[in-house]
Write a protein that holds these residues in place. Sequence first.
Motif, short mmCIF file in Angstrom:
data_model
loop_
_atom_site.label_atom_id
_atom_site.label_comp_id
_atom_site.label_asym_id
_atom_site.label_seq_id
_atom_site.Cartn_x
_atom_site.Cartn_y
_atom_site.Cartn_z
N ASN A 73 38.18 -3.09 37.57
CA ASN A 73 37.86 -2.12 38.60
C ASN A 73 37.99 -2.69 39.99
N ILE A 74 37.53 -3.93 40.16
CA ILE A 74 37.36 -4.43 41.53
C ILE A 74 38.50 -5.35 41.94
N GLY B 99 34.29 5.80 38.53
CA GLY B 99 33.56 5.88 39.79
C GLY B 99 33.55 4.52 40.51
N ILE B 100 33.32 3.46 39.75
CA ILE B 100 33.25 2.15 40.39
C ILE B 100 34.63 1.70 40.88
N ILE C 266 26.04 -3.14 46.56
CA ILE C 266 26.78 -4.03 47.47
C ILE C 266 28.12 -3.39 47.83
N ILE C 267 28.81 -2.86 46.83
CA ILE C 267 30.12 -2.27 47.14
C ILE C 267 29.95 -1.08 48.08
N LEU C 268 28.92 -0.26 47.81
CA LEU C 268 28.72 0.90 48.68
C LEU C 268 28.42 0.48 50.12
N SER C 269 27.66 -0.61 50.27
CA SER C 269 27.40 -1.03 51.64
C SER C 269 28.67 -1.56 52.29
N LEU C 270 29.54 -2.18 51.48
CA LEU C 270 30.81 -2.63 52.05
C LEU C 270 31.71 -1.44 52.40
N VAL C 271 31.61 -0.37 51.59
CA VAL C 271 32.38 0.84 51.92
C VAL C 271 31.93 1.35 53.29
#
Length: 468
Positions: free
Chosen positions: A26-27, A252-253, A174-179
């Motif tokens: 995913n990442i 989603g991820i 963490i990913i959402l905050s980076l988004v």
Amino acid sequence: MANRGGFSSKLGFIMAAAGSAVGLGNIWKFPFEVGNGGGAAFVFIYLIFCFILCLPVMITEIAIGRKTQLNPVGAFSKLGFKGWRNLGKLGLISGFLILSFYNVVAGWAFGYFIEILLGNFEIGQNFSAFTSNVIKVGGYATIFMVSTAFIVSKGISGGIEKASKILMPTLILIILSLVAYSFTLEHSIEGLKFYLVPDFSKITLPVIYGALGQAFFSLSLGMGALITYGSYVGKNDNIITSAVLITLTDVGIAFIAGLMMFPLVAYMTEGGVAEYVQGGGGGAGLIFSTLPSVFEKMGPTLGVVIGSLFFLLLSFAALTSTVSLLEVPVSYVVDEHKVKRTRAVWGVAILIFIVGIPSLLGNGYSTFFTEFVTYFGAEKPTDFMTFIGHVANDTFLPLGGFLISVFAAYVWKKASLSDEISQGYPNYKGSIVEKYINFTISYLCPTILGVLFILTVLDRFFSISVVG
Ligand code: PHE
């Protein structure tokens, strides 16, 4: 079954299966595959594959696993006849090959955690020097394989379940905050456009089979990982809702990982995303080359905290996937060859590590493995790791999906599949969901996956283009 273990709760199974699905696919892989595939058009095809073709295959795999309570090799021969064992073996080979290189990349992620913790933000510019440093990356890969083997040897419910319950939500945060952060940067709009506004003229055969391979890889399908996990699901659980939840979580991820990456790449390249990802900036190094300088920009303290946490959690996400990749051959050896679990785990892990050595060396250290094969008609050679990815992810997994659907529809038979799914879903028979699943596995998957398998092999490995 005493030594197989089981999930303590329904949520435990979903979390663990989602843990298998969510990982480097995913990442790390999804963003660079989107880049290679030209952006939003790839995303569009990928989403179609995930929800239309892959979801029914996932449901079928879980049902086969729960029905037989066995590893893939045992499962296919129990429900079919002996020859179908080979389908299970194809899955074992795919898993084996995938883990051999996946472990190397997981080692990189772990190595980045250490480097960034030490404040080494320059690592992004020195990505190829890092991957060529065999002592370092070899050490990280060893740490990773040992951790994986340790968790698998402790059994299903103890290791996998507990870890994924806490770590996955943290990673998402963490990913959402980076988004959110990436949206504040200059040029982020250009990144979003590349990622989200499809140019349908970009849809070519390589984009289609790239998206298909990515869908199977990311959802952990086509090799029996979910047959093995399905064997641990309770009879009263609803397989359909579980599969939908797992797919939504995984897709989603991946989707938010893309939302994070492309604005960042746009920022770094001052809007030149397409040129960058296609001009060699994409590929396996994408997240590793771009993210460190973004963390650096956050300032020394915040950058170290967010950056190292990101790579640490990415390593954990990879760990729940490597665990599922190792679990497949281990459950086979335990069930079919009556080897003790601990011995099976360490034996298989060492073998896979050895098979992964060319992938370890083929990212700069050894020219032979870095320029491993040149496909017919190709200009540039392909490195060993990418080659294994082409064979195992993009070719074997969809082939496995094709054979699994043929098996379920015509050998095990749709009625038996329906019987299994109805347990935990009483109104299943006669419902539209049943019709849809039966139609997909009997007609849609066999034709689309079968045709794409042939086209992929011809196009990718022999440069023979039947279409376009
Ligand atoms: N789905 C995992 C990921 O995206 C990789 C994987 C593939 C795991 C196949 C198990 C089986 O990282």
